[in-house]
Each structure stands twice: as C-alpha cells, then as structure tokens.
Design a protein around this motif. Structure first.
Motif: not given
Length: 220
Positions: A27, A30, A75, A78, A82, A141, A144-145, A159-160, A163, A167
């Motif tokens: 994270c 990112w 973030a 997410a 995951s 985003a 990140l995904v 999660v999406a 993300g 973003g």
C-alpha cells in the motif's frame, strides 16, 4: 505407476512462487506512486495563488486533510481486504474520514451562506474538476486494482470500490491545490460528485470482476 514416480512427474514443472509482501508495504508503494503522479500534475498546473490563505481557514484546511485521509485509508482497506484472512470490517476503515470530509464541505457551505447569502448555493459548471478527478482518479484506481488482481475470487466489489475511492479522493485533494472554486457548494458538487461517480463505476467493475472470477473457477 508408483506413487513416487507420480510425485516426481508432477514436481518436474513446478516453479517457485514469490509470496506477496505485507499489505501495508505494498500500500505504501502505491501511495508513493499516487503522490508522484498527482505531485507532477500540481507542478505542471502550478499551485493556486491563494493556497496558503485558503488553507488558513480551518474548514478548508480540514477539507484537504480529510480528502487525503480518505484516499489513504481507502487504499489501506483495499489491500487488507484482498487477503482471505482479513475481516470484512476493514471496508469500514475510511468511513469516518469520508464523513468528516463531507462534514467540512457542508460547514463550508454554511460559512459561504453566512458571508454571501443564498448566492453561495448557486451551482455553476466546472467540467475541469470532473475531468481531472475522473481522468486522474480512474488510472490510479486501476493501478491499485491491478496490484490486487489476485483478490478477484475473494472480495472483488469492495476492493474495487475502495480502489476507486482511493484514487478519486487523492485526485480531488490534488485538484484543490491548484484549481480554485469560490463556493464550497461547487466543491461539494463537483469534487464529491466526481468521486462518487468513480466509486460507483468501480462497483460495477467489481461485479464484472466477480462474475469473471466465478466463470473461471467453474471452468477449472
């Protein structure tokens, strides 16, 4: 065939699997990438001339702070979601920051009404805000995904969406540094509305992600 021979044949084509790093470390990577991209945009456009004056106003400084906090916490959530052993309650991590961000925007609207009267609530158009939040937030985003692409069979929708929120919120914070809107109602409508649109779009993407993962699992 003997069991030993079968095991040997199955093991012939095995390749070492590189384990994923800790979620907070990935994270952080990112977030550093997002900061670099948004920072480059700020340098390219130039900071607004009244930035320090505006940030001296408590609610405007808080707006920027909570927008950044929303992006960072979304973030983190997410990346945590995951992983299969994490609680679904991680999805709630950015909620306090989102509410605080909305509250500061609402307070800004009240402050504007006190200073300017009903004219403060008249909404104009600011397609530049919309374009920046969407055209900057969506690629961030997606990056990140992509880092969390193996989470498809687990929790693809949250999660999406997280993300997308990460973003878009960070893009909205960056936009506030160089793009000037006089009325808080305009910020609420265009920054908040654009962020919401990105989040909903990634919710639809997450549903499609889930369906594709289910199809792939069934085929296997």
């Amino acid at each position: 065939m003997r069991t030993e021979d079968l095991i040997g044949r199955l093991a012939e084509d095995l390749r070492p699997v590189r384990p994923l790093g800790p979620p907070l470390r990935r994270c952080a990577a990112w977030l550093a990438f997002a900061a670099l991209v948004i920072g480059a945009a700020i340098v390219a456009f130039g900071a607004r001339h009244d930035l320090m004056e505006r940030l001296a106003r408590p609610h405007e400084g808080a707006q920027l702070l909570f927008a950044v906090a929303t992006g960072v916490l979304a973030a983190i959530a997410a990346f945590e979601l995951s992983l299969p052993d994490r609680s679904p309650r991680w999805a709630l991590l950015p909620v306090p920051a989102v509410l605080a961000w909305g509250a500061t925007l609402g307070f800004g609207c009240l402050d504007d009404v006190a200073r300017m009267g009903p004219q403060a609530l008249v909404l104009g158009t600011s397609w530049g805000c919309f374009r920046f939040v969407v055209l900057m937030g969506v690629p961030l985003a997606l990056s990140l995904v992509w880092m969390l692409r193996h989470a498809g069979p687990l929790r693809p929708v949250p999660v999406a969406m997280l993300g997308g929120l990460a973003g878009a919120a960070l893009s909205a914070a960056g936009l506030s540094v160089f793009h000037h809107l006089d009325a808080a109602a305009m910020v609420l409508a265009w920054h908040g509305g654009s962020t919401l649109l990105v989040v909903l779009g990634f919710g639809l993407f997450g549903r499609r992600w889930r369906e594709r993962s289910a199809d792939a699992f069934t085929a296997a």
